[in-house]
Scaffold this active site. Structure first.
Site, short mmCIF file in Angstrom:
data_model
loop_
_atom_site.label_atom_id
_atom_site.label_comp_id
_atom_site.label_asym_id
_atom_site.label_seq_id
_atom_site.Cartn_x
_atom_site.Cartn_y
_atom_site.Cartn_z
N ASP A 14 -8.88 -87.19 69.81
CA ASP A 14 -9.61 -86.57 71.24
C ASP A 14 -8.85 -86.36 71.98
O ASP A 14 -7.23 -85.72 72.26
CB ASP A 14 -10.59 -87.38 71.05
CG ASP A 14 -11.66 -87.12 70.65
OD1 ASP A 14 -11.57 -86.37 71.99
OD2 ASP A 14 -12.69 -86.90 70.01
N HIS A 41 -14.69 -88.19 76.21
CA HIS A 41 -15.14 -87.88 75.35
C HIS A 41 -14.54 -88.61 74.25
O HIS A 41 -15.20 -89.05 73.74
CB HIS A 41 -14.69 -86.28 74.65
CG HIS A 41 -15.36 -85.30 73.33
ND1 HIS A 41 -14.58 -85.80 72.12
CD2 HIS A 41 -16.30 -85.22 73.32
CE1 HIS A 41 -15.17 -85.42 71.56
NE2 HIS A 41 -16.71 -85.22 71.56
N ASN A 51 -21.29 -78.02 65.98
CA ASN A 51 -22.56 -77.40 66.70
C ASN A 51 -22.52 -76.36 66.66
O ASN A 51 -23.08 -75.85 67.43
CB ASN A 51 -22.59 -78.42 68.00
CG ASN A 51 -21.66 -79.37 67.76
OD1 ASN A 51 -22.10 -80.52 67.19
ND2 ASN A 51 -21.36 -80.21 69.51
N SER A 111 -20.14 -84.73 67.48
CA SER A 111 -19.23 -85.95 67.73
C SER A 111 -19.41 -86.83 67.88
O SER A 111 -18.98 -87.97 67.89
CB SER A 111 -18.24 -84.98 69.42
OG SER A 111 -17.91 -84.18 69.31
#
Length: 430
Positions: free
Chosen positions: A118, A153, A254, A332
């Site tokens: 990530d 994130h 998404n 996520s």
């Protein structure tokens, strides 16, 4: 003009047509040659090698337009892919998640390591206190050697997997609060990065699997699926990880509610592709609704995806600012819930294969009433997984009903002695 279009991906051809002579980022896969041969070929054509990617027998490079045309004519070249961007898969907004049943019965992920591929991992106290469970870190963006996260994130994702709730007195605790984390930074401060950096990160995870006891890899990122998973370099990389015994959990995307919006590498059948549902207003799990943004199947190969759903709306987890918390939404956030569950299963049985883990999860779901290309097998049900899998949980941990009262009794003893000593001192002074 482009008779070699079966070798060169359409996006590369588009770049060639619109090129002003600048180098083009590509991933070149070989057929009957090694990475060293590909590297030599690229350098001879005036290109610059970015990564050698032996897990998919490829190299990532920047090569001039004329070099693209030349390399495509080489008989040993299998495919020239555009080194496209991948992005974190996050919407906006907040929810607490819990795995009380498994945790209270002794499953906390202890001894199991989850690789978070990530934006990095910030050393939040929920991951470092009382013991530092960030046991490894590698940076493919800025080449730093100590854990950090300039976007936030990845830290949020890591907290959902393994935060122990230290800074919130247990309020915001992750699924596997004793699991270890390895941070693999492949996305920049804006949450974006190249496919080749992600593949290099996956390769690093495979190479360091034994060193850190990595059983699970979670990727809350993706890019638009353009080809079959068999040809997709990112899918080839996660498939290789799965073949090395690593359970790969990936965000579905998404881009819902439209059909055929599952991202790569979630389109691979060897991943656990996770969609998101909203449990904020549900009184019982079966009342949960699919999140509007959650991507739907089928995949370019006609596969039914996602594989499973987990809560992904308004999830509270770790901030990369100090030791605080904040809330985010997206597939996520749903993905690390499933990754944390995998860590619990590996703690119970370290010999499980990725296929067995996936089957255990998909056979233990709550049907929300949607089609399989919307919900997959349904909503993750950790308790049912434990019951179906013959896991012998320990009796619930007994926690004192009133810890504060117990500690208050201890301090009251010292308070009494304190006043006695104080009086004696005053008498002596006077």
């Amino acid at each position: 003009m482009f008779s070699y279009s079966n070798i060169v991906e359409d996006l590369v051809i588009e770049r060639l047509i619109n090129s002003n002579g600048e180098h083009i980022p590509v991933i070149i896969t070989g057929d009957a040659c090694e990475c060293e041969d590909l590297e030599k070929c690229i350098k001879e054509l005036g290109g610059v090698v970015k990564h050698k990617l032996p897990i998919i027998n490829a190299v990532a490079a920047y090569i001039p337009p004329v070099g693209v045309r030349s390399v495509a004519r080489e008989k040993t070249i299998n495919k020239v892919h555009f080194d496209d961007m991948v992005f974190k898969l996050m919407d906006v907004a907040s929810v607490t998640v819990a795995s009380d049943y498994a945790n209270e019965h002794g499953l906390t992920g202890k001894g199991v390591t989850v690789a978070v591929v990530d934006t990095g991992v910030h050393p939040h106290s929920d991951l470092t206190t009382p013991n530092n469970r960030i046991i490894g870190f590698v940076d493919f963006v800025d080449k730093k050697t100590t854990p950090y996260d300039d976007d936030g994130h990845g830290t949020h994702v890591a907290g959902i997997v393994a935060g122990n709730g230290f800074s919130s007195q247990g309020k915001y605790m992750g699924i596997a609060p004793d699991a270890n984390i390895v941070g693999v930074k492949v996305l920049n401060k804006d949450g974006g990065g190249n496919i080749s950096d992600v593949i290099a990160g996956i390769q690093w995870v495979i190479d360091n699997k034994q060193r850190y006891n990595i059983k699970v890899m979670t990727l809350s990122l993706g890019t638009k699926a353009k080809v079959s998973y068999r040809e997709d370099p990112l899918c080839q990389a996660v498939d290789k990880a799965a073949s090395h015994g690593i359970t790969v959990v990936v965000a579905a995307g998404n881009s819902g509610p439209e059909a055929s919006t599952i991202n790569s590498p979630a389109i691979s059948p060897n991943t656990i592709a996770v969609g998101a549902c909203n449990d904020r207003t549900a009184k019982i799990p079966s009342d949960c609704k699919i999140a509007d943004f959650s991507s739907r199947g089928p995949t370019p190969d006609g596969l039914k995806k996602p594989d499973i759903l987990a809560p992904g709306v308004n999830i509270n987890s770790l901030s990369n600012k100090g030791n605080g918390y904040h809330s985010l939404s997206g597939t996520s956030m749903a993905t690390p819930i499933v990754a944390g569950c995998a860590a619990l299963l590996y703690e119970n049985n370290g010999n499980l294969t990725p296929a067995q883990v996936k089957r255990m999860m998909t056979e233990s779901c709550v049907n929300l009433g949607y089609g399989s290309e919307v919900q997959g097998a349904g909503l993750l049900d950790i308790k049912d997984i434990m019951n179906r899998s013959n896991i012998s949980p320990q009796p619930p941990r007994k926690v004192p009903q009133d810890r504060q009262q117990s500690s208050k009794g201890i301090f009251s003893i010292f308070d009494g002695w304190f006043f006695v000593i104080l009086i004696v001192i005053l008498i002596l002074i006077l």
